[in-house]
Write an enzyme that holds these catalytic residues in place. Sequence first.
Site, PDB file in Angstrom:
ATOM      1  N   HIS A 182     -17.467 -39.636 -17.428  1.00 37.72           N
ATOM      2  CA  HIS A 182     -17.739 -38.636 -16.399  1.00 37.72           C
ATOM      3  C   HIS A 182     -16.441 -37.928 -16.015  1.00 37.72           C
ATOM      4  CE1 HIS A 182     -21.810 -40.519 -14.988  1.00 37.72           C
ATOM      5  NE2 HIS A 182     -21.751 -40.299 -16.283  1.00 37.72           N
ATOM      6  N   GLU A 216     -14.758 -37.419 -13.240  1.00 39.42           N
ATOM      7  CA  GLU A 216     -13.790 -38.106 -12.388  1.00 39.42           C
ATOM      8  C   GLU A 216     -12.966 -39.118 -13.183  1.00 39.42           C
ATOM      9  OE1 GLU A 216     -17.796 -38.279 -10.151  1.00 39.42           O
ATOM     10  OE2 GLU A 216     -17.102 -37.954 -12.206  1.00 39.42           O
ATOM     11  N   CYS A 272     -21.047 -40.909  -9.128  1.00 41.78           N
ATOM     12  CA  CYS A 272     -22.215 -41.784  -9.254  1.00 41.78           C
ATOM     13  C   CYS A 272     -21.948 -43.180  -8.699  1.00 41.78           C
ATOM     14  CB  CYS A 272     -22.681 -41.858 -10.706  1.00 41.78           C
ATOM     15  SG  CYS A 272     -21.507 -42.632 -11.822  1.00 41.78           S
ATOM     16  N   CYS A 316     -18.751 -44.368 -11.115  1.00 41.73           N
ATOM     17  CA  CYS A 316     -17.492 -43.637 -10.953  1.00 41.73           C
ATOM     18  C   CYS A 316     -16.849 -43.911  -9.598  1.00 41.73           C
ATOM     19  CB  CYS A 316     -17.740 -42.134 -11.101  1.00 41.73           C
ATOM     20  SG  CYS A 316     -18.179 -41.644 -12.772  1.00 41.73           S
ATOM     21  N   ALA A 356     -38.113  -8.804 -23.927  1.00 45.57           N
ATOM     22  CA  ALA A 356     -37.412  -7.557 -24.209  1.00 45.57           C
ATOM     23  C   ALA A 356     -38.455  -6.455 -24.268  1.00 45.57           C
ATOM     24  CB  ALA A 356     -36.659  -7.659 -25.525  1.00 45.57           C
ATOM     25  N   SER A 414     -42.835  -4.081 -33.802  1.00 47.50           N
ATOM     26  CA  SER A 414     -42.018  -4.460 -32.657  1.00 47.50           C
ATOM     27  C   SER A 414     -40.535  -4.647 -32.983  1.00 47.50           C
ATOM     28  CB  SER A 414     -42.546  -5.773 -32.067  1.00 47.50           C
ATOM     29  OG  SER A 414     -42.469  -6.823 -33.028  1.00 47.50           O
ATOM     30  N   ASP A 456     -44.705 -13.301 -35.849  1.00 48.60           N
ATOM     31  CA  ASP A 456     -43.282 -13.017 -36.065  1.00 48.60           C
ATOM     32  C   ASP A 456     -42.548 -14.068 -36.898  1.00 48.60           C
ATOM     33  OD1 ASP A 456     -43.626 -10.770 -34.484  1.00 48.60           O
ATOM     34  OD2 ASP A 456     -43.045 -11.801 -32.642  1.00 48.60           O
ATOM     35  N   GLU A 508     -40.022 -17.717 -24.552  1.00 47.81           N
ATOM     36  CA  GLU A 508     -39.699 -16.475 -25.257  1.00 47.81           C
ATOM     37  C   GLU A 508     -40.933 -15.651 -25.631  1.00 47.81           C
ATOM     38  OE1 GLU A 508     -36.940 -16.596 -28.397  1.00 47.81           O
ATOM     39  OE2 GLU A 508     -35.321 -17.339 -27.154  1.00 47.81           O
ATOM     40  N   SER A 554     -49.334 -16.461 -18.145  1.00 49.44           N
ATOM     41  CA  SER A 554     -49.972 -17.715 -17.733  1.00 49.44           C
ATOM     42  C   SER A 554     -49.010 -18.598 -16.959  1.00 49.44           C
ATOM     43  CB  SER A 554     -50.492 -18.478 -18.952  1.00 49.44           C
ATOM     44  OG  SER A 554     -51.506 -17.754 -19.603  1.00 49.44           O
TER      45      SER A 554
END
Length: 368
Positions: free
Chosen positions: A54, A56, A79, A88, A158, A172, A204, A296, A304
């Site tokens: 970590h 620290e 933590c 830590c 896009a 497209s 696509d 995407e 939805s």
Amino acid sequence: MSTKNNDTLFMQQAMDLALKAKGNTSPNPMVGAVIVKNGKVVSSGYHRRCGGDHAEVIALKKAKGKAKGATLYVTLEPCNHWGNTPPCVDKVIESGIKEVVIAIKDPNPLTNGKSINKLRSSKVNVRVGVLAQEAKVINEAFIKHVKCGMPFVVAKCAQTLDGKIAASSGHSKWITSSKTREYTHKLRDEFDAILVGSNTVLKDDPSLNGSKKNKKIKKIVLDSKLNISQKASLFKGVKPNDCIIATTKRASKDKLKLFISNGVDVIVCPDTQGRVDMKWLFKELAKRKILSILIEGGAKVIGSALKAKLVDKMHVFIAPKILGDDNALSSIVGLNVLNVNKAVELEKVNIKIINKEIMVEGYVLRNS
């Protein structure tokens, strides 16, 4: 320089360090640490990957004996529990650090405030809240996962100026320029998973890869009837179980068995109106330590997800083009809002120009 200015300066350095590991620490948070003594930085560190030291601990190892009597600036409460590494907070106390400045408390119940109390009990001065808002933003996926048991979701599209993603003919490629596409390609590296609908795969045939070869990104396809082929580009060059197909009981049992036998991770989900129940799916994905998802497409999937209030943030890339066709495909469909005052609204909006295109980035405003 005032203490407040010093705090901001050193915490910003810790924040910049944390961001160096963007996209590489999940399911852990991004954390940066800076050790300061007599107004000068003695050492610093950041959490590079899950399972590694970590922030620290890295900073303390570099500082060695210089940490005694110094101030530790850290973007997240150290933590207080055993995971892949020891707590830590014990290392901080053992080092002789006299003061710890923390941006935000760890939302994880295993730590949440416990390390702060332990430090104070050990006569270490603790201050909390420096650049707190900025620290929350860089770990928004981690925080949402801990608090809600859900992934942080960004939807990307896009479009033309009139909101279209394809001509009525279906053509497209390409709405946006190569520079914008390069930018969005790199954007994938910040997420645990990329999600698309089956129509996007069938039409696509995207590979859904990120820009970094060593970054593993889960590829998720919503396919209620299991229509896609295992010859699709998204399966190439990756382990089959890095691809997740979310389907329903409407899928062909034979095809289901074939996908599973080939090692593809298939999740049979409940359905809503014949479609995969996305809320159920996202809860399941969160259980699998998928903390962040980039949606995407396509237009119905984004619609939805927005309708189900699953989207936290939007990235909309707008090309200076106009199709002007009623039959052209809109970038988002299915919301069917009848009152403009009830439209999905974005807040904390940021606008950026890439090449000659506009990127609008904003958080989905929650009215309820």
